[in-house]
Design a protein around this motif. Sequence first.
Motif, PDB file in Angstrom:
ATOM      1  N   ASN A  87       1.084  -1.486   0.071  1.00  0.00           N
ATOM      2  CA  ASN A  87      -0.350  -0.125  -0.366  1.00  0.00           C
ATOM      3  C   ASN A  87       0.611   1.351  -0.404  1.00  0.00           C
ATOM      4  O   ASN A  87       0.019   2.059   0.791  1.00  0.00           O
ATOM      5  CB  ASN A  87      -0.343  -0.071   1.256  1.00  0.00           C
ATOM      6  CG  ASN A  87      -2.190  -1.050   1.078  1.00  0.00           C
ATOM      7  OD1 ASN A  87      -2.946  -0.810  -0.253  1.00  0.00           O
ATOM      8  ND2 ASN A  87      -2.316  -1.992   1.392  1.00  0.00           N
ATOM      9  N   PHE A  88       2.071   1.515  -0.994  1.00  0.00           N
ATOM     10  CA  PHE A  88       2.306   2.257  -0.766  1.00  0.00           C
ATOM     11  C   PHE A  88       3.265   2.928   0.910  1.00  0.00           C
ATOM     12  O   PHE A  88       3.573   4.081   1.435  1.00  0.00           O
ATOM     13  CB  PHE A  88       2.125   3.654  -1.233  1.00  0.00           C
ATOM     14  CG  PHE A  88       2.078   2.976  -2.949  1.00  0.00           C
ATOM     15  CD1 PHE A  88       3.246   3.299  -3.651  1.00  0.00           C
ATOM     16  CD2 PHE A  88       1.605   1.952  -3.246  1.00  0.00           C
ATOM     17  CE1 PHE A  88       2.578   3.197  -4.962  1.00  0.00           C
ATOM     18  CE2 PHE A  88       1.019   1.915  -4.661  1.00  0.00           C
ATOM     19  CZ  PHE A  88       1.804   2.372  -5.666  1.00  0.00           C
ATOM     20  N   THR A  89       3.401   1.547   1.681  1.00  0.00           N
ATOM     21  CA  THR A  89       3.839   2.449   2.716  1.00  0.00           C
ATOM     22  C   THR A  89       4.808   1.484   3.016  1.00  0.00           C
ATOM     23  O   THR A  89       5.387   0.723   2.938  1.00  0.00           O
ATOM     24  CB  THR A  89       2.397   2.233   3.814  1.00  0.00           C
ATOM     25  OG1 THR A  89       1.216   2.263   3.733  1.00  0.00           O
ATOM     26  CG2 THR A  89       2.676   2.175   5.448  1.00  0.00           C
ATOM     27  N   CYS A  90       6.193   2.623   3.852  1.00  0.00           N
ATOM     28  CA  CYS A  90       7.416   2.775   3.822  1.00  0.00           C
ATOM     29  C   CYS A  90       6.835   0.878   5.417  1.00  0.00           C
ATOM     30  O   CYS A  90       6.123   1.680   6.687  1.00  0.00           O
ATOM     31  CB  CYS A  90       7.863   3.219   4.922  1.00  0.00           C
ATOM     32  SG  CYS A  90       9.625   2.706   5.471  1.00  0.00           S
ATOM     33  N   GLN A  91       7.484  -0.199   5.023  1.00  0.00           N
ATOM     34  CA  GLN A  91       6.957  -1.034   6.204  1.00  0.00           C
ATOM     35  C   GLN A  91       7.867  -0.632   7.454  1.00  0.00           C
ATOM     36  O   GLN A  91       7.576  -1.988   8.462  1.00  0.00           O
ATOM     37  CB  GLN A  91       7.859  -2.750   5.610  1.00  0.00           C
ATOM     38  CG  GLN A  91       6.509  -3.329   4.231  1.00  0.00           C
ATOM     39  CD  GLN A  91       5.252  -2.694   4.524  1.00  0.00           C
ATOM     40  OE1 GLN A  91       4.417  -3.855   5.349  1.00  0.00           O
ATOM     41  NE2 GLN A  91       4.160  -2.110   4.291  1.00  0.00           N
ATOM     42  N   LYS A  96       3.158   7.283   4.707  1.00  0.00           N
ATOM     43  CA  LYS A  96       3.516   6.430   2.299  1.00  0.00           C
ATOM     44  C   LYS A  96       3.536   7.328   2.163  1.00  0.00           C
ATOM     45  O   LYS A  96       4.294   8.718   2.590  1.00  0.00           O
ATOM     46  CB  LYS A  96       1.343   6.604   2.915  1.00  0.00           C
ATOM     47  CG  LYS A  96       0.311   6.054   3.126  1.00  0.00           C
ATOM     48  CD  LYS A  96      -1.076   6.473   2.300  1.00  0.00           C
ATOM     49  CE  LYS A  96      -1.523   4.053   2.628  1.00  0.00           C
ATOM     50  NZ  LYS A  96      -2.409   4.488   1.197  1.00  0.00           N
ATOM     51  N   PHE A  97       4.016   7.337   0.427  1.00  0.00           N
ATOM     52  CA  PHE A  97       5.127   7.979  -0.009  1.00  0.00           C
ATOM     53  C   PHE A  97       4.601   7.593  -1.152  1.00  0.00           C
ATOM     54  O   PHE A  97       3.405   6.253  -1.595  1.00  0.00           O
ATOM     55  CB  PHE A  97       6.286   7.201  -0.075  1.00  0.00           C
ATOM     56  CG  PHE A  97       7.105   7.589   1.293  1.00  0.00           C
ATOM     57  CD1 PHE A  97       8.171   8.369   1.695  1.00  0.00           C
ATOM     58  CD2 PHE A  97       7.102   6.335   2.416  1.00  0.00           C
ATOM     59  CE1 PHE A  97       8.305   9.008   3.034  1.00  0.00           C
ATOM     60  CE2 PHE A  97       7.704   6.317   3.686  1.00  0.00           C
ATOM     61  CZ  PHE A  97       8.677   7.894   3.873  1.00  0.00           C
ATOM     62  N   CYS A 128      14.867   4.692   6.439  1.00  0.00           N
ATOM     63  CA  CYS A 128      14.590   3.528   6.873  1.00  0.00           C
ATOM     64  C   CYS A 128      15.611   2.811   6.102  1.00  0.00           C
ATOM     65  O   CYS A 128      16.344   2.383   6.792  1.00  0.00           O
ATOM     66  CB  CYS A 128      13.167   3.401   7.097  1.00  0.00           C
ATOM     67  SG  CYS A 128      11.813   4.243   7.614  1.00  0.00           S
ATOM     68  N   ASN A 129      15.539   2.809   4.968  1.00  0.00           N
ATOM     69  CA  ASN A 129      16.367   2.079   4.227  1.00  0.00           C
ATOM     70  C   ASN A 129      17.948   2.157   4.591  1.00  0.00           C
ATOM     71  O   ASN A 129      18.365   1.218   5.029  1.00  0.00           O
ATOM     72  CB  ASN A 129      16.459   1.846   2.976  1.00  0.00           C
ATOM     73  CG  ASN A 129      16.784   0.619   1.853  1.00  0.00           C
ATOM     74  OD1 ASN A 129      17.630  -0.333   2.582  1.00  0.00           O
ATOM     75  ND2 ASN A 129      16.536   0.693   1.084  1.00  0.00           N
ATOM     76  N   GLY A 140      18.844  -4.462  15.154  1.00  0.00           N
ATOM     77  CA  GLY A 140      18.105  -3.468  15.320  1.00  0.00           C
ATOM     78  C   GLY A 140      17.079  -3.144  16.135  1.00  0.00           C
ATOM     79  O   GLY A 140      16.056  -4.277  16.893  1.00  0.00           O
ATOM     80  N   GLU A 141      17.484  -1.512  16.144  1.00  0.00           N
ATOM     81  CA  GLU A 141      15.829  -1.178  17.079  1.00  0.00           C
ATOM     82  C   GLU A 141      14.682  -1.603  15.997  1.00  0.00           C
ATOM     83  O   GLU A 141      13.589  -0.578  16.533  1.00  0.00           O
ATOM     84  CB  GLU A 141      15.839  -0.094  17.788  1.00  0.00           C
ATOM     85  CG  GLU A 141      17.221   0.075  17.709  1.00  0.00           C
ATOM     86  CD  GLU A 141      18.116   1.124  17.351  1.00  0.00           C
ATOM     87  OE1 GLU A 141      17.757   2.142  17.046  1.00  0.00           O
ATOM     88  OE2 GLU A 141      18.605   0.013  16.878  1.00  0.00           O
ATOM     89  N   MET A 142      14.627  -1.541  14.708  1.00  0.00           N
ATOM     90  CA  MET A 142      13.620  -1.803  13.805  1.00  0.00           C
ATOM     91  C   MET A 142      12.614  -2.092  13.739  1.00  0.00           C
ATOM     92  O   MET A 142      12.762  -3.984  14.328  1.00  0.00           O
ATOM     93  CB  MET A 142      14.650  -1.217  12.302  1.00  0.00           C
ATOM     94  CG  MET A 142      14.931  -0.237  12.216  1.00  0.00           C
ATOM     95  SD  MET A 142      15.630   0.250  10.733  1.00  0.00           S
ATOM     96  CE  MET A 142      14.987   1.148   9.682  1.00  0.00           C
ATOM     97  N   SER A 143      11.136  -2.733  13.798  1.00  0.00           N
ATOM     98  CA  SER A 143      10.395  -3.863  13.579  1.00  0.00           C
ATOM     99  C   SER A 143       9.615  -3.237  12.311  1.00  0.00           C
ATOM    100  O   SER A 143       9.215  -1.927  11.742  1.00  0.00           O
ATOM    101  CB  SER A 143       8.913  -3.754  14.668  1.00  0.00           C
ATOM    102  OG  SER A 143       9.220  -2.502  14.638  1.00  0.00           O
ATOM    103  N   LEU A 144       8.891  -4.295  11.926  1.00  0.00           N
ATOM    104  CA  LEU A 144       8.382  -4.959  10.414  1.00  0.00           C
ATOM    105  C   LEU A 144       6.811  -4.668  10.966  1.00  0.00           C
ATOM    106  O   LEU A 144       6.442  -4.524  11.616  1.00  0.00           O
ATOM    107  CB  LEU A 144       8.100  -5.889   9.394  1.00  0.00           C
ATOM    108  CG  LEU A 144       9.507  -5.852   8.575  1.00  0.00           C
ATOM    109  CD1 LEU A 144       9.562  -7.575   8.643  1.00  0.00           C
ATOM    110  CD2 LEU A 144       9.282  -5.328   7.252  1.00  0.00           C
TER     111      LEU A 144
END
Length: 184
Positions: A87-91, A96-97, A128-129, A140-144
């Motif tokens: 959905n054009f959303t950064c996971q 949204k982008f 985010c990338n 890391g501290e990032m989550s999906l």
Amino acid sequence: MNTSGNPALVLNADFRPLNYYPLSLCSWQVAIKAVFLKRVSVIENYEKEVHSPSTTFKLPSVIALKDYVTSLRKPAFTRFNVFLRDNFTCQYCQNKFSANELTFDHLIPKCLNGKTVWTNVVSACTACNLKKGRKLITQGEMSLVKPPFKPSATQLQNNGRNFPPNYLHKSWRDYLYWDTELET
Ligand SMILES: [Zn+2]
């Protein structure tokens, strides 16, 4: 006469568009051929007319197939379809982008032999990338938002409905409007 800008919206026999994204359109030449071959019915016309030596007719703007078609196509594994699935959303940050602001991120990085497949690729914004880099997210501290999956054609179609094309002929609007899902 320039008629390249008059595509016909193609509806299935149930009067729903064959495809949302990309929207099912065909050139007026193909539309007219299909009318003559009796494969489709003309539902709406443009004002614009074309002339043959014997007749004059209006260019069709909406046509419907006479035989119902079930879509059995497997969704192509493309950059665009990955963005559409997500959905054009950064996971990662859930923002949204637009398609040109999103990138492809490998969950298991390529340097660790991560494959470029539906289940290892997510949409990510540039920030985010970069932040994730070549790490595994468990480090890391990032989550999906959610684990990546292989979407069905129907799932992509449903997501595509949220992204109407920039240009809609007025005669198409009803057919697109009436087929949108109602919010509950
Ligand atoms: Zn992000």
